[in-house]
Design an enzyme around this catalytic site. Structure first.
Site, PDB file in Angstrom:
ATOM      1  CE  LYS A 136      -2.707   0.997   3.778  1.00 27.79           C
ATOM      2  NZ  LYS A 136      -2.675   2.429   4.136  1.00 27.79           N
ATOM      3  CG  ASP A 177       0.874   0.384   9.367  1.00 31.62           C
ATOM      4  OD1 ASP A 177       0.323   1.213  10.124  1.00 31.62           O
ATOM      5  OD2 ASP A 177       1.340   0.699   8.264  1.00 31.62           O
ATOM      6  NE  ARG A 190      -5.175   0.687  13.160  1.00 30.83           N
ATOM      7  CZ  ARG A 190      -4.529   0.822  12.009  1.00 30.83           C
ATOM      8  NH1 ARG A 190      -3.216   0.941  11.985  1.00 30.83           N
ATOM      9  NH2 ARG A 190      -5.188   0.833  10.868  1.00 30.83           N
ATOM     10  NE  ARG A 234      -2.459  -1.309   8.748  1.00 36.64           N
ATOM     11  CZ  ARG A 234      -2.109  -1.690   7.521  1.00 36.64           C
ATOM     12  NH1 ARG A 234      -2.153  -2.958   7.180  1.00 36.64           N
ATOM     13  NH2 ARG A 234      -1.709  -0.808   6.628  1.00 36.64           N
TER      14      ARG A 234
HETATM   15  C1  S3P Z   1       2.527   5.054   6.088  1.00 37.16           C
HETATM   16  C2  S3P Z   1       3.085   5.486   7.252  1.00 37.16           C
HETATM   17  C3  S3P Z   1       2.511   5.170   8.558  1.00 37.16           C
HETATM   18  C4  S3P Z   1       1.597   3.958   8.480  1.00 37.16           C
HETATM   19  C5  S3P Z   1       0.627   4.050   7.350  1.00 37.16           C
HETATM   20  C6  S3P Z   1       1.357   4.170   6.030  1.00 37.16           C
HETATM   21  C7  S3P Z   1       3.166   5.485   4.816  1.00 37.16           C
HETATM   22  O1  S3P Z   1       1.747   6.268   9.001  1.00 37.16           O
HETATM   23  O2  S3P Z   1       0.908   3.788   9.692  1.00 37.16           O
HETATM   24  O3  S3P Z   1      -0.194   2.882   7.299  1.00 37.16           O
HETATM   25  O4  S3P Z   1       2.855   4.908   3.755  1.00 37.16           O
HETATM   26  O5  S3P Z   1       3.993   6.399   4.863  1.00 37.16           O
HETATM   27  P1  S3P Z   1       2.413   7.550   9.727  1.00 37.16           P
HETATM   28  O6  S3P Z   1       3.213   8.294   8.735  1.00 37.16           O
HETATM   29  O7  S3P Z   1       1.240   8.342  10.224  1.00 37.16           O
HETATM   30  O8  S3P Z   1       3.237   6.966  10.839  1.00 37.16           O
END
Ligand code: S3P
Length: 429
Positions: free
Chosen positions: A22, A315, A346, A388
């Site tokens: 993702k 995550d 969460r 999640r």
């Molecule tokens: C992500 C960074 C994380 C993660 C999110 C995806 C990314 O978030 O929790 O699912 O793709 O940069 P944060 O930047 O808020 O830590």
């Protein structure tokens, strides 16, 4: 809202190849749509979040063609978007809203970004501060979306990100890419570096020194063809499930193993799981490989996740906490306050659902302490609209006594629409 009944399993066995990561798909979509030329991505994420990014970029002038379920072709805008005459809907996706803001802040025009109820509760000050320090005009609604940008030329900055957030880091780099001078982002904890790797793949120059990364402005991007590595955060549900069954055997092929994302393998190894990694390759600087896992005969041990490890595993923490009662020694998680401002709170939701399954758990402001050696009982789980949480408790349910009903199971489609079908494929009953 849809429900899913999860029956306990006897074992977990099989081989999987998972849809694209993702985080990488979002970045490839943003950069492919911004670059000059036509990019093609295979194994692109099938999640609704990445579809939100594609829809926004389409509204901003990129041409997006879905060649099949997993392949996307994007004709980019060559560095200049066309402001849309309607708000850009980021859906449930914090990544879309935060990173797109960085891309749009230096572009001429007025842009409004909106999201669903969950995204409209999530903190956006974290991007307003650095973007305003660069001279951008950002209006929030009490710290949240809807968010409006009055695009204008910006100034380069040297910014230390006060929280561990790869989304904020990437937001600043995307603005820095279009700003005269050199922009530097410093972080206390090295967060996932997909933004840096993707920018380089599309032709940008970046330099890294320790935990800081600098980008020179006024750079243009060219299109690429890329295969997106399988999503390790989606794999986490299956790796944890396999780890729970002595004698299980699971192989996951073509999985993204970027070192800033792969700490779960170390944690599962520390818990006693047998893991091997084969066929390592590099694709556009992202590591990809095959992971084999088997659950230990004596069951999982115990571990503690704190400090930078908590940030890097952010995550994966819900599923680790959900299986923690089934370990022998429990799992203690601290320094993970950010979990409270994800798609749901969460920490609270994991604690509530573990208690619903009859487990004991201590909740802290920044984490959870889940004792091991407990029995989980089938229960009704409230996913709270959070993908999640729905998937984490589906995994715990495989080793519960009795059946578990996951309410709000449809939320899995935010990142992983195939989850329940693949779980049925590898769970032996
Ligand atoms: C992500 C960074 C994380 C993660 C999110 C995806 C990314 O978030 O929790 O699912 O793709 O940069 P944060 O930047 O808020 O830590």
């Amino acid at each position: 809202m849809s429900e899913r009944l999860i029956r306990p399993a006897r074992n977990l066995y099989g081989s999987l190849r998972l849809p694209g990561d993702k985080s990488i798909s979002h970045r490839y979509a943003l950069l492919g749509a911004f670059a000059e030329g036509t990019s093609r991505f295979t194994n692109f994420s099938t999640g609704a979040d990445c579809a939100s990014t594609l829809t926004c970029m389409q509204a901003l002038g990129a041409t997006v063609n879905r060649l099949d379920e997993h392949t996307v072709e994007i004709d980019g805008v060559a560095g200049r978007v066309t402001p849309a005459n309607h708000p850009l809907d980021c859906g449930n996706s914090g990544s879309t809203m935060r990173m797109l803001s960085g891309l749009l802040a230096p572009q001429p025009g007025r842009f409004t970004l909106t999201g669903d109820a969950s995204l409209s509760r999530r903190p956006m000050e974290r991007i307003r501060k650095p973007l305003e320090a660069m001279g951008a005009r950002v209006t929030l609604t009490q710290g949240h979306a809807p968010l409006t940008l009055e695009g204008a030329p910006l100034q380069a900055i040297d910014f230390t990100v006060p929280i561990a957030s790869a989304q904020v880091k990437t937001c600043i780099l995307l603005a820095g890419l279009q700003t005269e001078g050199t922009t530097t982002v410093r972080e206390a904890v090295r967060t996932r570096d997909h933004g840096e790797l993707a920018l380089r793949a599309f032709g940008a120059n970046l330099t890294r020194s320790g935990n800081s990364v600098s980008i020179a402005g006024s750079q243009s991007l060219h299109s690429i063809d890329a295969a997106v590595p399988g999503d390790i955060s989606s794999a986490a549900f299956f790796l944890c499930a396999a780890a729970l069954f002595p004698g299980s055997g699971l192989v996951i092929d073509a999985l993204g193993l970027n070192p800033t994302r792969a700490s779960l393998l170390d944690v599962l190894t520390a818990l006693g799981a047998h893991i091997s990694v084969l066929n390592l390759e590099e694709k556009h600087a992202e590591l990809v490989g095959t992971v084999q896992i088997a659950g230990p005969a004596q069951g999982l041990g115990s571990t503690e996740i704190t400090g930078s490890l908590a940030a890097q595993l952010i995550d994966e923490l819900p599923v680790l906490a959900a299986i923690a009662p089934l370990t022998r020694g429990g799992i203690r998680i601290r320094d993970a306050r950010e979990l409270r401002v994800k798609e749901s709170d969460r920490i609270a939701l994991v604690a509530r659902n573990l208690r619903a399954m009859g487990a004991e758990v201590a909740e802290f402001d920044d984490g959870l302490d889940v004792p091991g050696g407990q029995t989980l009982h089938g229960a009704t789980i409230d996913a709270g609209g959070d993908h999640r949480i729905a998937m984490a408790f589906s995994v715990a349910a495989l080793r519960a006594e009795g059946e578990t009903l996951i309410q709000g199971a449809e939320s899995a489609a935010i990142s992983f629409p195939e989850f329940f079908d693949l779980l049925d494929l590898v769970a032996e009953r």
